[in-house]
Write a protein that holds these residues in place. Sequence first.
Motif, PDB file in Angstrom:
ATOM      1  N   ALA A 291      68.046 -16.260  62.555  1.00  0.00           N
ATOM      2  CA  ALA A 291      67.530 -17.446  61.868  1.00  0.00           C
ATOM      3  C   ALA A 291      66.262 -17.920  62.565  1.00  0.00           C
ATOM      4  CB  ALA A 291      68.577 -18.547  61.859  1.00  0.00           C
ATOM      5  N   LYS A 292      65.220 -18.102  61.796  1.00  0.00           N
ATOM      6  CA  LYS A 292      63.932 -18.551  62.321  1.00  0.00           C
ATOM      7  C   LYS A 292      63.376 -19.677  61.447  1.00  0.00           C
ATOM      8  CE  LYS A 292      63.216 -15.372  65.614  1.00  0.00           C
ATOM      9  NZ  LYS A 292      62.892 -15.688  67.034  1.00  0.00           N
ATOM     10  N   GLY A 293      62.515 -20.474  62.045  1.00  0.00           N
ATOM     11  CA  GLY A 293      61.880 -21.552  61.310  1.00  0.00           C
ATOM     12  C   GLY A 293      60.372 -21.400  61.305  1.00  0.00           C
ATOM     13  N   PRO A 294      59.734 -21.309  60.135  1.00  0.00           N
ATOM     14  CA  PRO A 294      58.273 -21.240  60.066  1.00  0.00           C
ATOM     15  C   PRO A 294      57.665 -22.618  60.301  1.00  0.00           C
ATOM     16  CG  PRO A 294      59.167 -21.383  57.870  1.00  0.00           C
ATOM     17  CD  PRO A 294      60.350 -21.329  58.793  1.00  0.00           C
ATOM     18  N   GLN A 295      56.419 -22.651  60.696  1.00  0.00           N
ATOM     19  CA  GLN A 295      55.725 -23.929  60.872  1.00  0.00           C
ATOM     20  C   GLN A 295      54.772 -24.139  59.699  1.00  0.00           C
ATOM     21  OE1 GLN A 295      55.219 -25.758  64.492  1.00  0.00           O
ATOM     22  NE2 GLN A 295      53.023 -26.087  64.342  1.00  0.00           N
ATOM     23  N   MET A 296      55.037 -25.177  58.927  1.00  0.00           N
ATOM     24  CA  MET A 296      54.251 -25.490  57.751  1.00  0.00           C
ATOM     25  C   MET A 296      53.586 -26.845  57.914  1.00  0.00           C
ATOM     26  SD  MET A 296      55.189 -22.748  56.221  1.00  0.00           S
ATOM     27  CE  MET A 296      54.262 -23.037  54.713  1.00  0.00           C
ATOM     28  N   GLY A 297      52.518 -27.089  57.156  1.00  0.00           N
ATOM     29  CA  GLY A 297      51.862 -28.378  57.221  1.00  0.00           C
ATOM     30  C   GLY A 297      51.040 -28.647  55.975  1.00  0.00           C
ATOM     31  N   VAL A 298      50.590 -29.883  55.859  1.00  0.00           N
ATOM     32  CA  VAL A 298      49.763 -30.284  54.717  1.00  0.00           C
ATOM     33  C   VAL A 298      48.731 -31.301  55.205  1.00  0.00           C
ATOM     34  CG1 VAL A 298      51.350 -32.136  53.990  1.00  0.00           C
ATOM     35  CG2 VAL A 298      49.790 -31.101  52.329  1.00  0.00           C
ATOM     36  N   THR A 299      47.537 -31.213  54.656  1.00  0.00           N
ATOM     37  CA  THR A 299      46.443 -32.093  55.061  1.00  0.00           C
ATOM     38  C   THR A 299      46.308 -33.283  54.118  1.00  0.00           C
ATOM     39  OG1 THR A 299      44.692 -31.111  53.688  1.00  0.00           O
ATOM     40  CG2 THR A 299      45.210 -30.008  55.779  1.00  0.00           C
ATOM     41  N   GLU A 300      45.435 -34.177  54.507  1.00  0.00           N
ATOM     42  CA  GLU A 300      45.027 -35.250  53.614  1.00  0.00           C
ATOM     43  C   GLU A 300      44.342 -34.639  52.382  1.00  0.00           C
ATOM     44  OE1 GLU A 300      41.750 -37.530  55.254  1.00  0.00           O
ATOM     45  OE2 GLU A 300      41.135 -35.811  56.457  1.00  0.00           O
ATOM     46  N   PRO A 301      44.248 -35.382  51.291  1.00  0.00           N
ATOM     47  CA  PRO A 301      43.584 -34.840  50.099  1.00  0.00           C
ATOM     48  C   PRO A 301      42.091 -34.627  50.316  1.00  0.00           C
ATOM     49  CG  PRO A 301      44.964 -36.732  49.553  1.00  0.00           C
ATOM     50  CD  PRO A 301      44.845 -36.690  51.044  1.00  0.00           C
ATOM     51  N   LEU A 302      41.594 -33.535  49.744  1.00  0.00           N
ATOM     52  CA  LEU A 302      40.171 -33.208  49.726  1.00  0.00           C
ATOM     53  C   LEU A 302      39.759 -33.002  48.269  1.00  0.00           C
ATOM     54  CD1 LEU A 302      40.068 -30.546  52.593  1.00  0.00           C
ATOM     55  CD2 LEU A 302      39.437 -32.965  52.757  1.00  0.00           C
ATOM     56  N   PRO A 303      38.476 -32.991  47.976  1.00  0.00           N
ATOM     57  CA  PRO A 303      38.061 -32.657  46.599  1.00  0.00           C
ATOM     58  C   PRO A 303      38.652 -31.310  46.191  1.00  0.00           C
ATOM     59  CG  PRO A 303      36.213 -33.519  47.834  1.00  0.00           C
ATOM     60  CD  PRO A 303      37.320 -33.333  48.833  1.00  0.00           C
ATOM     61  N   TYR A 304      39.182 -31.253  44.987  1.00  0.00           N
ATOM     62  CA  TYR A 304      39.872 -30.044  44.534  1.00  0.00           C
ATOM     63  C   TYR A 304      38.851 -28.972  44.162  1.00  0.00           C
ATOM     64  CZ  TYR A 304      43.099 -27.053  41.918  1.00  0.00           C
ATOM     65  OH  TYR A 304      43.839 -25.996  41.480  1.00  0.00           O
ATOM     66  N   ARG A 305      38.731 -27.964  45.036  1.00  0.00           N
ATOM     67  CA  ARG A 305      37.740 -26.905  44.829  1.00  0.00           C
ATOM     68  C   ARG A 305      38.306 -25.500  45.034  1.00  0.00           C
ATOM     69  NH1 ARG A 305      33.013 -29.870  48.439  1.00  0.00           N
ATOM     70  NH2 ARG A 305      32.541 -31.555  46.961  1.00  0.00           N
ATOM     71  N   ILE A 306      39.483 -25.382  45.623  1.00  0.00           N
ATOM     72  CA  ILE A 306      40.020 -24.065  45.988  1.00  0.00           C
ATOM     73  C   ILE A 306      41.102 -23.685  44.992  1.00  0.00           C
ATOM     74  CG2 ILE A 306      41.107 -22.683  47.785  1.00  0.00           C
ATOM     75  CD1 ILE A 306      40.073 -24.796  49.801  1.00  0.00           C
ATOM     76  N   LEU A 307      40.812 -22.724  44.132  1.00  0.00           N
ATOM     77  CA  LEU A 307      41.790 -22.316  43.127  1.00  0.00           C
ATOM     78  C   LEU A 307      42.787 -21.281  43.649  1.00  0.00           C
ATOM     79  CD1 LEU A 307      39.662 -22.165  39.850  1.00  0.00           C
ATOM     80  CD2 LEU A 307      41.299 -23.907  40.560  1.00  0.00           C
TER      81      LEU A 307
END
Length: 371
Positions: free
Chosen positions: A215-231
Amino acid sequence: MDAIVLGGGLMGAASAFFLARRGIRVTLIERNRVGSGATIASFGNVRRSGRYIPQLPLAHRSLALWRDAEAMLGRDVEFRATGHLRLVFSQEGLAAMRSFVKEARPWGLELEELTAGEVRSRFPGLGPDAIAASFSPKDGSGNPRLIAPAFAHAARKLGADIVENVGIGAIRKSAYGFQVETSKGSHEASMLLNTTGAWGARIASLFGEAVPIVAKGPQMGVTEPLPYRILPVLGVWAHDHGGGYLRQVERGNIVFGGGAERTDVSLDTGYAKADPARLPGQLRSLLPILPALKNVAVIRTWSGCEGYVEDGLPVMGRSSTTPGLFHAFGFSGHGFQLGPGVGDVMAEIMATGKTDIPLQDFRIERFAKPN
């Protein structure tokens, strides 16, 4: 004919739905809440590139179900076919990409190979130092928080019994088939499907089947909102720059993972947590993919308990010791895309006794010791 599905992650919830759709009475048992385990810890990547080649038929079948998910389940699970861009930063990565492209073509996966100039012209600001990339335009992402509950909700509408927040007691063979004791009562069925993720080997061991899994745990994260440009969803070949990956959601936040070693998780608690000390190095590994992350705030990190089988392949199919018992667990951190397809195929096997999807490499008996 009826069935118990043990484990309410994406695999279990999808299996319950497809079993119910085939007219099989099914009870889904989850000790916590549906979708609260490894599924919710997932990055949400719906990708086929880089997969174990014989797994591609299952991945193709699953992608077709992802495309139909909203109509099929009556909910938007935020599947978006934005494409999957996998960058190359080294000659090792270039060789790995070209080898995979060549091997995958006969299995029905066509990837575009992009030069460095094409990457910069088509995807400005992404991977400025990349020497090449592959692009899979039909792949994309889905929302890990929505997909398992959507399958469970749709299964319930078809008559499935969804049992959540229960303690699990004895699991045994019975005169009828299988009996599962819970803190809210006993359940019996002629078939039992083990979709308990990292705990799958514990269930299998009750029936004399050993699976080497950790059993392992990945490290995930999320940033503050930025202008939506990356599809597209972004990743790398040959684990360049630590194997980081990221995607931008329509609200502007960038979800990321990789670039940090997975932590050990105790199955007694199932509790996994992100390690703040690893976050700076993780973010540095992502900068070659997206330099714009340099001055962006991270607003949340998380982890989850995933099961990693010794050979990196899942356990999927019939039990080798016990008629009526089936397994679908140990997807080793790459099961999110496969989830709908796994549910559909397991329901097909349980209802009809066969499937045209090749599963021989995933049979549990591959771990059986010779006499």
